[in-house]
Scaffold this motif. Structure first.
Motif, PDB file in Angstrom:
ATOM      1  N   GLU A  73     -10.002  -0.937  12.502  1.00 45.84           N
ATOM      2  CA  GLU A  73     -10.337  -2.321  12.831  1.00 45.84           C
ATOM      3  C   GLU A  73     -11.320  -2.862  11.808  1.00 45.84           C
ATOM      4  N   ILE A  74     -11.051  -4.072  11.345  1.00 44.84           N
ATOM      5  CA  ILE A  74     -11.918  -4.757  10.396  1.00 44.84           C
ATOM      6  C   ILE A  74     -12.052  -6.194  10.867  1.00 44.84           C
ATOM      7  N   VAL A  75     -13.277  -6.682  10.976  1.00 45.58           N
ATOM      8  CA  VAL A  75     -13.528  -8.075  11.341  1.00 45.58           C
ATOM      9  C   VAL A  75     -14.275  -8.725  10.194  1.00 45.58           C
ATOM     10  N   ASP A  76     -13.768  -9.870   9.754  1.00 43.60           N
ATOM     11  CA  ASP A  76     -14.418 -10.612   8.672  1.00 43.60           C
ATOM     12  C   ASP A  76     -13.867 -12.039   8.681  1.00 43.60           C
ATOM     13  N   SER A  77     -14.251 -12.821   7.708  1.00 45.03           N
ATOM     14  CA  SER A  77     -13.764 -14.198   7.613  1.00 45.03           C
ATOM     15  C   SER A  77     -12.259 -14.192   7.350  1.00 45.03           C
ATOM     16  N   ALA A  78     -11.610 -15.284   7.703  1.00 50.62           N
ATOM     17  CA  ALA A  78     -10.165 -15.412   7.474  1.00 50.62           C
ATOM     18  C   ALA A  78      -9.831 -15.217   6.009  1.00 50.62           C
ATOM     19  N   GLU A  79     -10.638 -15.758   5.120  1.00 51.69           N
ATOM     20  CA  GLU A  79     -10.375 -15.664   3.680  1.00 51.69           C
ATOM     21  C   GLU A  79     -10.413 -14.219   3.198  1.00 51.69           C
ATOM     22  N   ARG A  80     -11.418 -13.470   3.643  1.00 54.76           N
ATOM     23  CA  ARG A  80     -11.535 -12.072   3.195  1.00 54.76           C
ATOM     24  C   ARG A  80     -10.402 -11.208   3.755  1.00 54.76           C
ATOM     25  N   ILE A  81     -10.033 -11.457   5.009  1.00 51.17           N
ATOM     26  CA  ILE A  81      -8.926 -10.694   5.599  1.00 51.17           C
ATOM     27  C   ILE A  81      -7.630 -11.012   4.858  1.00 51.17           C
ATOM     28  N   GLU A  82      -7.367 -12.288   4.595  1.00 50.18           N
ATOM     29  CA  GLU A  82      -6.153 -12.680   3.859  1.00 50.18           C
ATOM     30  C   GLU A  82      -6.114 -12.036   2.475  1.00 50.18           C
ATOM     31  N   MET A  83      -7.249 -11.936   1.816  1.00 51.80           N
ATOM     32  CA  MET A  83      -7.335 -11.313   0.506  1.00 51.80           C
ATOM     33  C   MET A  83      -6.993  -9.819   0.561  1.00 51.80           C
ATOM     34  N   PHE A  84      -7.307  -9.197   1.677  1.00 50.38           N
ATOM     35  CA  PHE A  84      -7.109  -7.753   1.826  1.00 50.38           C
ATOM     36  C   PHE A  84      -5.669  -7.377   2.186  1.00 50.38           C
ATOM     37  N   LEU A  85      -4.928  -8.286   2.793  1.00 49.76           N
ATOM     38  CA  LEU A  85      -3.574  -7.970   3.269  1.00 49.76           C
ATOM     39  C   LEU A  85      -2.618  -7.469   2.186  1.00 49.76           C
ATOM     40  N   PRO A  86      -2.574  -8.050   0.981  1.00 44.88           N
ATOM     41  CA  PRO A  86      -1.662  -7.507  -0.037  1.00 44.88           C
ATOM     42  C   PRO A  86      -1.994  -6.065  -0.430  1.00 44.88           C
ATOM     43  N   LEU A  87      -3.267  -5.706  -0.390  1.00 44.54           N
ATOM     44  CA  LEU A  87      -3.660  -4.327  -0.691  1.00 44.54           C
ATOM     45  C   LEU A  87      -3.133  -3.383   0.381  1.00 44.54           C
ATOM     46  N   LEU A  88      -3.213  -3.814   1.641  1.00 43.23           N
ATOM     47  CA  LEU A  88      -2.685  -3.003   2.742  1.00 43.23           C
ATOM     48  C   LEU A  88      -1.177  -2.846   2.643  1.00 43.23           C
ATOM     49  N   ASP A  89      -0.495  -3.917   2.253  1.00 41.83           N
ATOM     50  CA  ASP A  89       0.956  -3.867   2.123  1.00 41.83           C
ATOM     51  C   ASP A  89       1.360  -2.765   1.148  1.00 41.83           C
ATOM     52  N   GLU A  90       0.574  -2.596   0.127  1.00 46.34           N
ATOM     53  CA  GLU A  90       0.826  -1.550  -0.870  1.00 46.34           C
ATOM     54  C   GLU A  90       0.524  -0.156  -0.321  1.00 46.34           C
ATOM     55  N   MET A  91      -0.489  -0.044   0.520  1.00 47.42           N
ATOM     56  CA  MET A  91      -0.951   1.263   0.995  1.00 47.42           C
ATOM     57  C   MET A  91      -0.201   1.783   2.219  1.00 47.42           C
ATOM     58  N   VAL A  92       0.180   0.891   3.129  1.00 46.36           N
ATOM     59  CA  VAL A  92       0.774   1.301   4.407  1.00 46.36           C
ATOM     60  C   VAL A  92       2.290   1.220   4.305  1.00 46.36           C
ATOM     61  N   SER A  93       2.943   2.389   4.226  1.00 42.17           N
ATOM     62  CA  SER A  93       4.401   2.408   4.132  1.00 42.17           C
ATOM     63  C   SER A  93       5.051   2.493   5.510  1.00 42.17           C
ATOM     64  N   GLU A  94       4.301   2.996   6.501  1.00 46.59           N
ATOM     65  CA  GLU A  94       4.814   3.078   7.868  1.00 46.59           C
ATOM     66  C   GLU A  94       3.657   2.847   8.823  1.00 46.59           C
ATOM     67  N   GLY A  95       3.783   1.874   9.692  1.00 42.17           N
ATOM     68  CA  GLY A  95       2.722   1.570  10.636  1.00 42.17           C
ATOM     69  C   GLY A  95       2.848   0.144  11.106  1.00 42.17           C
ATOM     70  N   LEU A  96       1.792  -0.371  11.707  1.00 43.31           N
ATOM     71  CA  LEU A  96       1.759  -1.721  12.243  1.00 43.31           C
ATOM     72  C   LEU A  96       0.447  -2.358  11.811  1.00 43.31           C
ATOM     73  N   ILE A  97       0.518  -3.587  11.325  1.00 41.92           N
ATOM     74  CA  ILE A  97      -0.671  -4.337  10.923  1.00 41.92           C
ATOM     75  C   ILE A  97      -0.666  -5.646  11.700  1.00 41.92           C
ATOM     76  N   THR A  98      -1.771  -5.932  12.393  1.00 42.06           N
ATOM     77  CA  THR A  98      -1.890  -7.185  13.142  1.00 42.06           C
ATOM     78  C   THR A  98      -3.170  -7.910  12.727  1.00 42.06           C
ATOM     79  N   VAL A  99      -3.147  -9.228  12.886  1.00 38.83           N
ATOM     80  CA  VAL A  99      -4.324 -10.059  12.641  1.00 38.83           C
ATOM     81  C   VAL A  99      -4.476 -10.992  13.832  1.00 38.83           C
ATOM     82  N   GLN A 100      -5.686 -11.056  14.384  1.00 39.13           N
ATOM     83  CA  GLN A 100      -5.970 -11.914  15.534  1.00 39.13           C
ATOM     84  C   GLN A 100      -7.175 -12.795  15.230  1.00 39.13           C
TER      85      GLN A 100
END
Length: 118
Positions: A73-100
């Motif tokens: 779990e990571i909580v931060d500003s919308a901008e910082r979370i959005e910036m991090f998502l492409p990095l996760l896409d590269e790292m997580v080959s199997e799993g679930l990613i949600t943003v609330q």
């Protein structure tokens, strides 16, 4: 650092045995979040769960699993979370990613001597 008000909560659901470049994936994600300057990350180990393949992973004494569910779990500003998502896409080959959407009531980080030294 102080964060207060509207924010995003990022959750990454993976398996304990997932790896990234020879390292536990949950460790690699937490380290990358730190490197990218996100406010913080918490890694939670589940006692039981299943994912897309519907196979139960359990910490039951009768069925010791080496691949328990893990949630980061990571909580931060919308901008910082959005910036991090492409990095996760590269790292997580199997799993679930949600943003609330969430509301931060209080997050205060008092700079330490180490922070001041750089």
């Amino acid at each position: 650092m102080k964060i207060q008000g509207p924010a995003k909560k990022l959750r990454i659901y993976i398996g304990e045995s997932d790896n990234w470049h020879g390292k536990a994936l949950f460790t690699a994600i937490a380290e990358r979040a730190r490197k990218e300057g996100l406010a913080g990350a918490t890694v939670l180990r589940g006692i039981e769960g299943y994912g897309a393949n519907s196979r139960i992973h359990s910490a039951s004494i009768l069925r010791l699993s080496e691949d328990l569910p893990v949630v980061i779990e990571i909580v931060d500003s919308a901008e910082r979370i959005e910036m991090f998502l492409p990095l996760l896409d590269e790292m997580v080959s199997e799993g679930l990613i949600t943003v609330q959407d969430c509301e931060v009531i209080k997050y205060v980080h008092a700079p330490s001597v180490r922070d001041a030294e750089g």
